[in-house]
Scaffold this motif. Structure first.
Motif, PDB file in Angstrom:
ATOM      1  N   ALA A 136       1.000  -0.941   0.095  1.00 61.87           N
ATOM      2  CA  ALA A 136      -0.060   0.065   0.198  1.00 61.87           C
ATOM      3  C   ALA A 136       1.019   1.524  -0.353  1.00 61.87           C
ATOM      4  O   ALA A 136       0.450   2.205  -0.910  1.00 61.87           O
ATOM      5  CB  ALA A 136      -0.991   0.290   0.945  1.00 61.87           C
ATOM      6  N   LEU A 137       2.115   0.887   1.236  1.00 63.44           N
ATOM      7  CA  LEU A 137       3.007   2.327   0.653  1.00 63.44           C
ATOM      8  C   LEU A 137       3.790   2.381  -0.673  1.00 63.44           C
ATOM      9  O   LEU A 137       3.751   3.421  -0.951  1.00 63.44           O
ATOM     10  CB  LEU A 137       3.540   2.438   1.951  1.00 63.44           C
ATOM     11  CG  LEU A 137       3.744   2.226   3.296  1.00 63.44           C
ATOM     12  CD1 LEU A 137       4.721   2.297   4.014  1.00 63.44           C
ATOM     13  CD2 LEU A 137       3.365   4.095   3.265  1.00 63.44           C
ATOM     14  N   GLY A 138       3.802   1.219  -1.397  1.00 66.68           N
ATOM     15  CA  GLY A 138       4.240   1.050  -2.945  1.00 66.68           C
ATOM     16  C   GLY A 138       3.289   1.675  -3.888  1.00 66.68           C
ATOM     17  O   GLY A 138       3.807   2.368  -4.686  1.00 66.68           O
ATOM     18  N   VAL A 139       2.292   1.796  -3.564  1.00 68.45           N
ATOM     19  CA  VAL A 139       1.465   2.101  -4.307  1.00 68.45           C
ATOM     20  C   VAL A 139       0.993   3.777  -3.997  1.00 68.45           C
ATOM     21  O   VAL A 139       1.951   4.304  -5.389  1.00 68.45           O
ATOM     22  CB  VAL A 139      -0.457   1.354  -4.053  1.00 68.45           C
ATOM     23  CG1 VAL A 139      -1.026   2.684  -5.084  1.00 68.45           C
ATOM     24  CG2 VAL A 139      -0.279   0.108  -4.568  1.00 68.45           C
ATOM     25  N   ARG A 140       0.744   3.948  -2.703  1.00 64.76           N
ATOM     26  CA  ARG A 140       1.334   5.523  -2.749  1.00 64.76           C
ATOM     27  C   ARG A 140       2.386   6.399  -3.720  1.00 64.76           C
ATOM     28  O   ARG A 140       2.264   7.846  -3.928  1.00 64.76           O
ATOM     29  CB  ARG A 140       0.960   6.074  -1.177  1.00 64.76           C
ATOM     30  CG  ARG A 140       0.028   5.581  -1.100  1.00 64.76           C
ATOM     31  CD  ARG A 140      -1.064   6.157   0.299  1.00 64.76           C
ATOM     32  NE  ARG A 140      -0.183   5.962   1.855  1.00 64.76           N
ATOM     33  CZ  ARG A 140      -1.091   5.327   2.128  1.00 64.76           C
ATOM     34  NH1 ARG A 140      -1.945   3.923   1.708  1.00 64.76           N
ATOM     35  NH2 ARG A 140      -0.318   3.898   2.844  1.00 64.76           N
ATOM     36  N   ALA A 141       3.502   5.448  -3.612  1.00 63.72           N
ATOM     37  CA  ALA A 141       5.298   6.483  -3.406  1.00 63.72           C
ATOM     38  C   ALA A 141       5.054   6.364  -4.987  1.00 63.72           C
ATOM     39  O   ALA A 141       5.125   7.068  -5.854  1.00 63.72           O
ATOM     40  CB  ALA A 141       6.068   5.445  -2.922  1.00 63.72           C
ATOM     41  N   ALA A 142       4.271   5.441  -5.198  1.00 65.67           N
ATOM     42  CA  ALA A 142       4.186   5.090  -6.989  1.00 65.67           C
ATOM     43  C   ALA A 142       3.875   6.441  -7.654  1.00 65.67           C
ATOM     44  O   ALA A 142       3.805   6.742  -8.410  1.00 65.67           O
ATOM     45  CB  ALA A 142       4.068   3.693  -7.451  1.00 65.67           C
ATOM     46  N   ALA A 143       2.828   6.174  -7.326  1.00 70.19           N
ATOM     47  CA  ALA A 143       1.375   7.433  -7.507  1.00 70.19           C
ATOM     48  C   ALA A 143       1.703   8.908  -7.356  1.00 70.19           C
ATOM     49  O   ALA A 143       2.231  10.014  -7.926  1.00 70.19           O
ATOM     50  CB  ALA A 143      -0.217   6.996  -6.946  1.00 70.19           C
ATOM     51  N   ALA A 144       1.999   9.505  -6.125  1.00 66.42           N
ATOM     52  CA  ALA A 144       2.837  10.670  -5.834  1.00 66.42           C
ATOM     53  C   ALA A 144       4.565  10.994  -7.285  1.00 66.42           C
ATOM     54  O   ALA A 144       4.644  11.937  -7.590  1.00 66.42           O
ATOM     55  CB  ALA A 144       3.964  10.660  -4.394  1.00 66.42           C
ATOM     56  N   LEU A 145       4.873   9.611  -7.220  1.00 70.41           N
ATOM     57  CA  LEU A 145       6.376   9.782  -8.614  1.00 70.41           C
ATOM     58  C   LEU A 145       5.388   9.844 -10.151  1.00 70.41           C
ATOM     59  O   LEU A 145       6.349  10.108 -11.121  1.00 70.41           O
ATOM     60  CB  LEU A 145       7.339   8.986  -8.670  1.00 70.41           C
ATOM     61  CG  LEU A 145       8.219   8.641  -7.063  1.00 70.41           C
ATOM     62  CD1 LEU A 145       8.829   7.441  -6.667  1.00 70.41           C
ATOM     63  CD2 LEU A 145       8.592  10.302  -6.842  1.00 70.41           C
ATOM     64  N   GLY A 146       4.653   9.606 -10.059  1.00 75.73           N
ATOM     65  CA  GLY A 146       3.587   9.223 -11.530  1.00 75.73           C
ATOM     66  C   GLY A 146       4.458   8.104 -12.275  1.00 75.73           C
ATOM     67  O   GLY A 146       4.436   7.688 -13.613  1.00 75.73           O
ATOM     68  N   ASP A 147       4.675   7.031 -11.655  1.00 82.43           N
ATOM     69  CA  ASP A 147       5.173   5.913 -12.266  1.00 82.43           C
ATOM     70  C   ASP A 147       4.232   5.443 -12.243  1.00 82.43           C
ATOM     71  O   ASP A 147       4.473   4.344 -11.670  1.00 82.43           O
ATOM     72  CB  ASP A 147       6.518   5.332 -11.373  1.00 82.43           C
ATOM     73  CG  ASP A 147       7.287   4.203 -12.032  1.00 82.43           C
ATOM     74  OD1 ASP A 147       6.786   3.330 -12.734  1.00 82.43           O
ATOM     75  OD2 ASP A 147       8.702   4.540 -11.698  1.00 82.43           O
ATOM     76  N   LEU A 148       3.498   4.817 -13.261  1.00 81.91           N
ATOM     77  CA  LEU A 148       2.617   4.002 -13.682  1.00 81.91           C
ATOM     78  C   LEU A 148       2.541   2.657 -13.636  1.00 81.91           C
ATOM     79  O   LEU A 148       1.738   1.754 -13.345  1.00 81.91           O
ATOM     80  CB  LEU A 148       1.518   4.858 -15.789  1.00 81.91           C
ATOM     81  CG  LEU A 148       1.563   6.261 -15.395  1.00 81.91           C
ATOM     82  CD1 LEU A 148       0.707   6.208 -16.824  1.00 81.91           C
ATOM     83  CD2 LEU A 148       0.169   6.268 -13.838  1.00 81.91           C
ATOM     84  N   SER A 149       3.483   2.453 -14.792  1.00 82.47           N
ATOM     85  CA  SER A 149       4.240   0.886 -14.718  1.00 82.47           C
ATOM     86  C   SER A 149       4.252   0.255 -12.951  1.00 82.47           C
ATOM     87  O   SER A 149       3.682  -0.870 -12.174  1.00 82.47           O
ATOM     88  CB  SER A 149       5.332   0.540 -15.007  1.00 82.47           C
ATOM     89  OG  SER A 149       5.700  -0.890 -15.372  1.00 82.47           O
ATOM     90  N   ARG A 150       4.723   1.257 -12.014  1.00 77.61           N
ATOM     91  CA  ARG A 150       5.166   0.501 -11.013  1.00 77.61           C
ATOM     92  C   ARG A 150       4.578   0.809  -9.893  1.00 77.61           C
ATOM     93  O   ARG A 150       4.332   0.036  -8.965  1.00 77.61           O
ATOM     94  CB  ARG A 150       6.478   0.805 -10.150  1.00 77.61           C
ATOM     95  CG  ARG A 150       7.831   0.576 -11.270  1.00 77.61           C
ATOM     96  CD  ARG A 150       9.292   1.109 -10.452  1.00 77.61           C
ATOM     97  NE  ARG A 150       9.620   2.174 -10.534  1.00 77.61           N
ATOM     98  CZ  ARG A 150      10.813   2.365  -9.711  1.00 77.61           C
ATOM     99  NH1 ARG A 150      11.781   1.731  -9.182  1.00 77.61           N
ATOM    100  NH2 ARG A 150      10.828   3.462  -9.002  1.00 77.61           N
ATOM    101  N   GLN A 151       3.557   1.132 -10.250  1.00 76.58           N
ATOM    102  CA  GLN A 151       2.306   1.522  -9.541  1.00 76.58           C
ATOM    103  C   GLN A 151       1.638   0.100  -9.632  1.00 76.58           C
ATOM    104  O   GLN A 151       0.768  -0.204  -8.880  1.00 76.58           O
ATOM    105  CB  GLN A 151       1.358   2.950  -9.806  1.00 76.58           C
ATOM    106  CG  GLN A 151       0.527   3.188  -8.793  1.00 76.58           C
ATOM    107  CD  GLN A 151      -0.284   4.481  -9.260  1.00 76.58           C
ATOM    108  OE1 GLN A 151      -0.076   5.078  -9.913  1.00 76.58           O
ATOM    109  NE2 GLN A 151      -1.544   4.794  -8.785  1.00 76.58           N
ATOM    110  N   ALA A 152       1.312   0.134 -11.204  1.00 76.39           N
ATOM    111  CA  ALA A 152       0.434  -1.334 -11.528  1.00 76.39           C
ATOM    112  C   ALA A 152       1.051  -2.619 -11.064  1.00 76.39           C
ATOM    113  O   ALA A 152       1.183  -2.862 -10.258  1.00 76.39           O
ATOM    114  CB  ALA A 152       0.919  -1.305 -13.125  1.00 76.39           C
ATOM    115  N   ALA A 153       2.181  -2.442 -10.419  1.00 79.41           N
ATOM    116  CA  ALA A 153       2.772  -3.774 -10.062  1.00 79.41           C
ATOM    117  C   ALA A 153       2.516  -4.125  -8.823  1.00 79.41           C
ATOM    118  O   ALA A 153       2.601  -5.555  -7.777  1.00 79.41           O
ATOM    119  CB  ALA A 153       4.975  -3.875 -10.329  1.00 79.41           C
ATOM    120  N   GLN A 154       3.256  -2.850  -8.342  1.00 76.50           N
ATOM    121  CA  GLN A 154       2.740  -2.623  -6.610  1.00 76.50           C
ATOM    122  C   GLN A 154       1.228  -2.998  -6.187  1.00 76.50           C
ATOM    123  O   GLN A 154       0.517  -3.864  -5.846  1.00 76.50           O
ATOM    124  CB  GLN A 154       2.504  -1.506  -5.962  1.00 76.50           C
ATOM    125  CG  GLN A 154       4.444  -0.478  -5.690  1.00 76.50           C
ATOM    126  CD  GLN A 154       5.227  -1.600  -4.460  1.00 76.50           C
ATOM    127  OE1 GLN A 154       4.269  -2.487  -4.049  1.00 76.50           O
ATOM    128  NE2 GLN A 154       5.922  -2.815  -5.132  1.00 76.50           N
TER     129      GLN A 154
END
Length: 757
Positions: free
Chosen positions: A523-541
């Motif tokens: 869940a922390l990973g999803v929020r961090a990826a969203a904050a960074l705008g990293d769509l691929s790694r947000q999907a991974a999380q």
């Protein structure tokens, strides 16, 4: 005139009563024995005999007198006189010994618990071999209170006296050995003019005086081995020594390491202190206070005394005050009793470098740490950290556990934080926190990369973790530390560090699938990826979060929502890997929801994408999942076909599969093959496969899969009428289920085991 009157009336002169010394000397001379010859015949040393004949030992012990009487061949009236004079001498010595010297302190009336420890002391002191007990432990554990209690109980066993001496081991000037010997010799009846000036002569006299006396010496608060050694009695004497230090160099002693009181005894102590308040209705508050005091008798005593002196306070109100960690140490003070002062005496004994390590260890996020983490926090080398940890354990400021790991007592941790705030600036504290959290996340990421295709991206500046086994162990034992570090960095907005870490944990989470913290990590990973705008790694999380729901048996609809979001982000970012992963995890949720046709379709699509992309590890997962879909659909032959394909893949060194992944998947594939064989009615083959799989699953630390395989194996054994083996296997399955917190499955297996009787 009196003499003239006696002469005139022919009265015999008044005889002076013979002393034991005179009678002994007469009998020795009558037997024509030298001191050395009598010593050899009786087993009593020549020095002791000399002291007796010179009157320095007026009442030797009964067994000594008996040995002398036998050696002198005394019988009848002579023997009775000889033994009687010694008895009278012992009584005179007992009643004429100076009083008030080294007297035992009073025992507290509300002493509670420590039954096993008191029994240990009594057994030791009454035993015939080792006569010295060393009781160690940190400040506030009640070492002195316990020892005084035991000494009072043992008084009847020591007719020649029980002596107490505070050695002031925690003061800046511990009691010198010569002064300690002088005090003890005076208490034993020696006049000042009889006591030699130098230490060696005093120690010799002390041993000589005690050799034939049944005494107990309590040496409290010892500073060092050198201080204690000359004070330990010989012969019939016994000693109890207390110290905050371990005194590891002290030889010929038995050791008792004192720990906190169990919660029940701690609550009983509070109730005993407060019995006059009529506080029977405060039992639950006493339990809370006992927990907040960490079972430390001194803290409990202070809490009880504060409540006793303030009738208007309730135990619940005081417990509420103590829940504030910032003020707990200040609240734990009553008159001249302060818990912080007790810890401070130990802290003052430390070297400056050790003090720095001690207070900075308060910044470690978890409850346990090792030398490597201590060196990072303390800003020292590994060797320096080991030295500091040894010193802290020696003084009871740290507790050492298994495998080189250490921890604070809760109240000592608060004291360390207090010292940190007082002695280091905010900037210094922030710098140490940053160093510790950064190191923890880098180490954890290094460990995590071992378990996926990206394990080559390691931080080579960090030492250790040279094998997957080492990485696995480090991640498990340090979970509180790296999880705490992750939360700290996330709270400070360290999105890149959080996301890198969370990505490194995806593959390892499959190995430790029952752990409860993965939902927080991803869940922390999803929020961090969203904050960074990293769509691929947000999907991974998001896919990883869906996997957590599947493994934990959680919210399957939530898992489908996560995979739908991941699919959308994967398409937008052009990430085939995350699109395939979304299909894979969605299939898992669909299978558990009973939507098997949809599950097979989604899992087949995932397998195609992973195979085309060359991701053999992920493809192998799809094979296993497809097997499970067909098994649930009742198509056991097709399920077995997919499991056998997986088995061939994990055993093919040229498949391109990551070695650690193959090792992880092998026992799972074998277990699934065994289950399918059982469903196809091929029970002997199934039993053979499952028996092998269960052993491999235990080695691989996969308890959830192991428990299920044990339960299946137990059922097959029962069908083969192997009732005893079935019962044992059900019982073992119940234990493993219980270990992972599945009470329902554990109870089911226990019932099946009982039914097989």
């Amino acid at each position: 005139m009196r003499d003239l009157h006696r002469i005139a009336h022919r009265e015999p002169p008044i005889a002076t009563p013979l002393s034991f010394a005179e009678v002994l000397r007469r009998h020795r001379r009558a037997a024509r024995l030298t001191l050395e010859q009598l010593a050899e015949a009786s087993g009593v040393s020549a020095r002791t005999l000399s002291d007796m004949e010179r009157g320095r030992s007026k009442g030797p012990q009964h067994r000594t007198v008996t040995a002398l009487a036998d050696a002198l061949r005394l019988a009848g009236a002579e023997r009775e006189q000889f033994v009687g004079l010694a008895r009278e001498g012992r009584l005179r010595d007992h009643w004429t010994r100076p009083t008030g010297l080294c007297e035992l302190p009073r025992s507290v009336a509300d002493f509670t618990g420590r039954t096993a420890e008191l029994a240990w002391v009594a057994e030791l002191i009454r035993a015939g071999d080792t006569g010295v007990g060393l009781i160690t432990g940190s400040a506030g554990l009640g070492k002195s209170t316990l020892t005084v209690r035991a000494a009072h109980a043992l008084r009847p066993d020591f007719p020649d006296g029980v002596f107490f001496l505070d050695l002031f081991g925690m003061s800046s000037e511990p009691l010198p050995v010569d002064e300690a010997l002088g005090r003890l010799l005076r208490a034993l009846g020696m006049a000042d003019q009889q006591i030699p000036a130098d230490v060696a002569a005093r120690a010799s006299m002390y041993r000589s005086v005690l050799r034939e006396r049944r005494v107990l010496v309590v040496l409290d608060n010892a500073a060092s081995e050198e201080q204690v050694r000359p004070l330990l009695p010989d012969g019939a004497g016994r000693a109890l020594v207390t110290s905050r230090r371990l005194l590891a160099g002290l030889e010929g002693v038995r050791r008792l390491s004192l720990g906190p009181l169990p919660l029940m005894e701690a609550a009983e102590l509070l109730a005993g202190i407060l019995k006059d308040r009529g506080a029977a209705d405060e039992g639950s508050a006493f339990w809370e206070l006992a927990q907040l005091c960490g079972g430390l008798p001194l803290a409990l005593r202070i809490a009880g005394n504060r409540l006793a002196s303030r009738p208007g306070w309730s135990a619940a109100d005081f417990a509420a005050r103590l829940t504030d960690e910032e003020r707990r140490l200040d609240q734990l003070s009553a008159g001249d009793l302060k818990i912080a002062t007790a810890f401070g005496l130990s802290y003052d004994q430390l070297a400056d470098s050790t003090r720095r390590v001690f207070r900075r260890l308060a910044l470690v996020p978890g409850r346990e740490f090792d030398a490597a983490l201590s060196s990072v926090a303390g800003g020292t080398s590994i060797a320096g950290a080991w030295d500091a940890l040894d010193e802290l354990v020696d003084l009871g400021l740290l507790q050492d556990g298994t495998s080189g790991r250490y921890r604070f007592h809760d109240l000592v941790l608060l004291f360390a934080r207090d010292r940190l705030r007082a002695e280091e600036s905010e900037a210094e504290r922030d710098a140490v926190t940053g160093t510790v959290t950064s190191w923890l996340l880098r180490m954890a990421a290094n460990a995590g990369w071992w378990f996926g295709p990206r394990h080559g991206h390691r931080d080579d500046e960090l030492d250790g973790l040279s094998t997957p086994e080492e990485a696995d162990h480090w991640l498990r034992v340090n979970v509180d530390n790296w999880l705490g570090a992750l939360r700290q960095v996330a709270g400070l907005g360290g999105h890149a560090a959080v996301l890198d870490f969370a990505m490194s944990m995806i593959h390892f989470s499959n190995r430790w699938m029952h752990a409860v913290h993965w939902a927080d990590v991803f869940a922390l990973g999803v929020r961090a990826a969203a904050a960074l705008g990293d769509l691929s790694r947000q999907a991974a999380q998001l896919n990883a979060l869906a996997g957590v729901q599947l493994v934990s048996g959680g919210d399957l609809e939530a898992a489908l929502r996560f995979t739908a979001q991941a699919m959308e982000l994967g398409v937008r970012s052009g990430s085939t890997e995350e699109i395939a992963s979304a299909h894979h995890y969605a299939a898992g949720a669909l299978r558990r929801l009973g939507r098997l046709d949809e599950a097979i379709e989604a899992q087949s699509r995932a397998a195609e994408l992973f195979k085309a992309d060359g991701d053999v590890d992920a493809y192998s997962h799809c094979l296993g999942s497809l097997g499970s879909c067909f098994r649930d659909a009742g198509q056991y032959a097709r399920a077995l076909e997919h499991y056998l394909q997986l088995w061939d893949l994990v055993n093919d060194d040229t498949s391109g599969m990551t070695p650690s992944e193959a090792e992880f998947s092998r026992p799972i594939a074998l277990a699934r093959i065994g289950e399918c064989l059982g469903l196809l009615g091929r029970r002997p083959e199934a039993i053979s496969k499952l028996t092998e799989a269960v052993s491999l699953l235990e080695q691989a630390r996969l308890p959830i899969v192991q428990a299920g395989s044990l339960e299946t194996l137990a059922g097959l054994l029962a069908q083969e009428n192997r009732i005893g083996e079935s019962r044992q296997t059900y019982a073992r399955a119940a234990e493993v289920y219980e270990g992972v917190g599945d009470a329902e499955a554990s109870g089911r297996c226990r019932e099946l085991a009982d039914a097989a009787l």
